[in-house]
Scaffold this motif. Sequence first.
Motif, PDB file in Angstrom:
ATOM      1  N   ASP A 151       0.859  -1.350   0.003  1.00 11.85           N
ATOM      2  CA  ASP A 151       0.011   0.007   0.073  1.00 11.85           C
ATOM      3  C   ASP A 151       0.756   1.285  -0.014  1.00 11.85           C
ATOM      4  OD1 ASP A 151      -2.365  -1.576  -0.075  1.00 11.85           O
ATOM      5  OD2 ASP A 151      -3.219  -0.082   1.528  1.00 11.85           O
ATOM      6  N   MET A 152       2.230   1.045   0.056  1.00 16.17           N
ATOM      7  CA  MET A 152       2.855   2.542   0.024  1.00 16.17           C
ATOM      8  C   MET A 152       2.705   3.202  -1.372  1.00 16.17           C
ATOM      9  SD  MET A 152       5.367   3.386   2.229  1.00 16.17           S
ATOM     10  CE  MET A 152       6.772   4.728   2.293  1.00 16.17           C
ATOM     11  N   LEU A 153       2.508   4.435  -1.264  1.00 16.22           N
ATOM     12  CA  LEU A 153       2.455   5.251  -2.585  1.00 16.22           C
ATOM     13  C   LEU A 153       3.912   5.321  -3.243  1.00 16.22           C
ATOM     14  CD1 LEU A 153       0.199   8.099  -1.579  1.00 16.22           C
ATOM     15  CD2 LEU A 153      -0.360   6.156  -2.883  1.00 16.22           C
ATOM     16  N   SER A 154       3.820   5.472  -4.510  1.00 23.72           N
ATOM     17  CA  SER A 154       5.367   5.421  -5.330  1.00 23.72           C
ATOM     18  C   SER A 154       5.898   7.056  -5.026  1.00 23.72           C
ATOM     19  CB  SER A 154       5.203   4.968  -6.717  1.00 23.72           C
ATOM     20  OG  SER A 154       4.379   6.032  -7.299  1.00 23.72           O
ATOM     21  N   PRO A 155       7.021   7.212  -5.359  1.00 21.48           N
ATOM     22  CA  PRO A 155       7.406   8.710  -5.197  1.00 21.48           C
ATOM     23  C   PRO A 155       6.354   9.671  -6.205  1.00 21.48           C
ATOM     24  CG  PRO A 155       9.356   7.349  -5.344  1.00 21.48           C
ATOM     25  CD  PRO A 155       8.237   6.425  -5.624  1.00 21.48           C
ATOM     26  N   GLU A 156       6.300   9.028  -7.450  1.00 18.01           N
ATOM     27  CA  GLU A 156       5.517   9.793  -8.149  1.00 18.01           C
ATOM     28  C   GLU A 156       3.996  10.114  -7.786  1.00 18.01           C
ATOM     29  OE1 GLU A 156       9.068   8.483 -10.002  1.00 18.01           O
ATOM     30  OE2 GLU A 156       7.436   7.088  -9.195  1.00 18.01           O
ATOM     31  N   GLN A 157       3.388   9.123  -7.206  1.00 18.43           N
ATOM     32  CA  GLN A 157       2.179   8.872  -6.383  1.00 18.43           C
ATOM     33  C   GLN A 157       2.081  10.055  -5.375  1.00 18.43           C
ATOM     34  OE1 GLN A 157       1.660   4.878  -5.845  1.00 18.43           O
ATOM     35  NE2 GLN A 157       0.108   4.838  -7.570  1.00 18.43           N
ATOM     36  N   ASP A 176       2.091  13.540  -6.806  1.00 20.16           N
ATOM     37  CA  ASP A 176       0.661  14.055  -7.342  1.00 20.16           C
ATOM     38  C   ASP A 176      -0.187  14.086  -6.220  1.00 20.16           C
ATOM     39  OD1 ASP A 176       1.160  13.314 -10.055  1.00 20.16           O
ATOM     40  OD2 ASP A 176       0.633  11.470  -9.886  1.00 20.16           O
ATOM     41  N   MET A 177      -0.069  13.438  -5.163  1.00 23.38           N
ATOM     42  CA  MET A 177      -0.673  13.607  -3.951  1.00 23.38           C
ATOM     43  C   MET A 177      -0.740  15.079  -3.423  1.00 23.38           C
ATOM     44  SD  MET A 177      -3.304  11.462  -3.835  1.00 23.38           S
ATOM     45  CE  MET A 177      -3.978  12.284  -2.280  1.00 23.38           C
TER      46      MET A 177
END
Length: 371
Positions: free
Chosen positions: A207-213, A216-217
Amino acid sequence: MTMGDDRKTNQILRLLFWESTIRCNLSCAHCRRIDDNDTACQDLTTVQAKRLIDQLADVGAEQPFMPILVFSGGEPLCREDLFELVGYARSLDIRAALATNGTLVDSATARRIKDSDIARVSVSLDGATADIHDKLRQLQGSFDQALAGIKCLGAEEVPFQINITLTKNNAHQIEDIYELSKSLGAVAVHIFMLVPVGCGQVLAETDMLSPEQYEDMLVKICRLDARGEIEIKVTCGPHYERVLRQRGLHQTLRAGGGPHGAAPGAHPHGEPTRGCLAGMGVIFVAHQGDVFPCGYLPVKCGNVMQEGLKDIWYNSADLARMRDTDALEGKCGYCGYRRICSGCRARAFSVNGNYMAEEPFCAYVPPEANV
């Protein structure tokens, strides 16, 4: 060791997060806890807890203002002497805040919170709907229980904020949580970026967001922040300060343009406008007295029952190192935003075993890299 006057002047402790008990009535998937309820026997006793509060007052006496004491956990409402300790802190002019999951807050408890003069309560909601929240909290009905607790706080006019830890599971609900927080009467929304520590290590794999995500967040959060409707703070997402500046919103949102533009010290939790605060403006004391730069960075700096908080705060070699932004490594070391961001030291440690390494979940490439 002795404390130099310049270090006392330049190093202000704003918040002390105290894991007042390891006990909790929930077992959340993203919890930073490493110990479990069976180790509650190691919680500081009432006498020891008052010694900690005395030590905090000693640090505050050498500053322009007293630090805020955040009663955290575990679930602090599981601690029978909680309100006695809050009262003791208030007797020393230390403002108290309470971090709770909200499920144990009923009308009587909300009244005690109000009467104890707690400055603010944070309640965790990890989704705008029961299915999302309950999945992360691993207890069916916990969303409805938290909402009931929030309504009890509202009925007593206790200032409260909503905390959310962003994961792939709930990131799509960020605006819904923002709107829900407003409708509930929250004074703030604090958005936590997941740090893979404790139970979160397992969650991070899926569930860890990627750096790009993450990037965006942060942009989406910036747009919500720009509405100026409610205080928004990003925790464990230090690059948010960069995002604000890249969009020319830092001065507007942090220096008087919105409802939360007061001076940093005026905020109930006393945060300055800077990125990673581990060992800078904040410190974390675990349930048995061990001291860490923050609750997500397992680098032990001492124990308040042995060295004492003042000595640890001013003289810890680890804290001194992490305060030196010029010593940051990787792209953080030459990034032009390093002094207002510095990257998350806890995520750097969790990925690299080195708290001075570059922030592993930052997509930004400093132009200095091409020089």
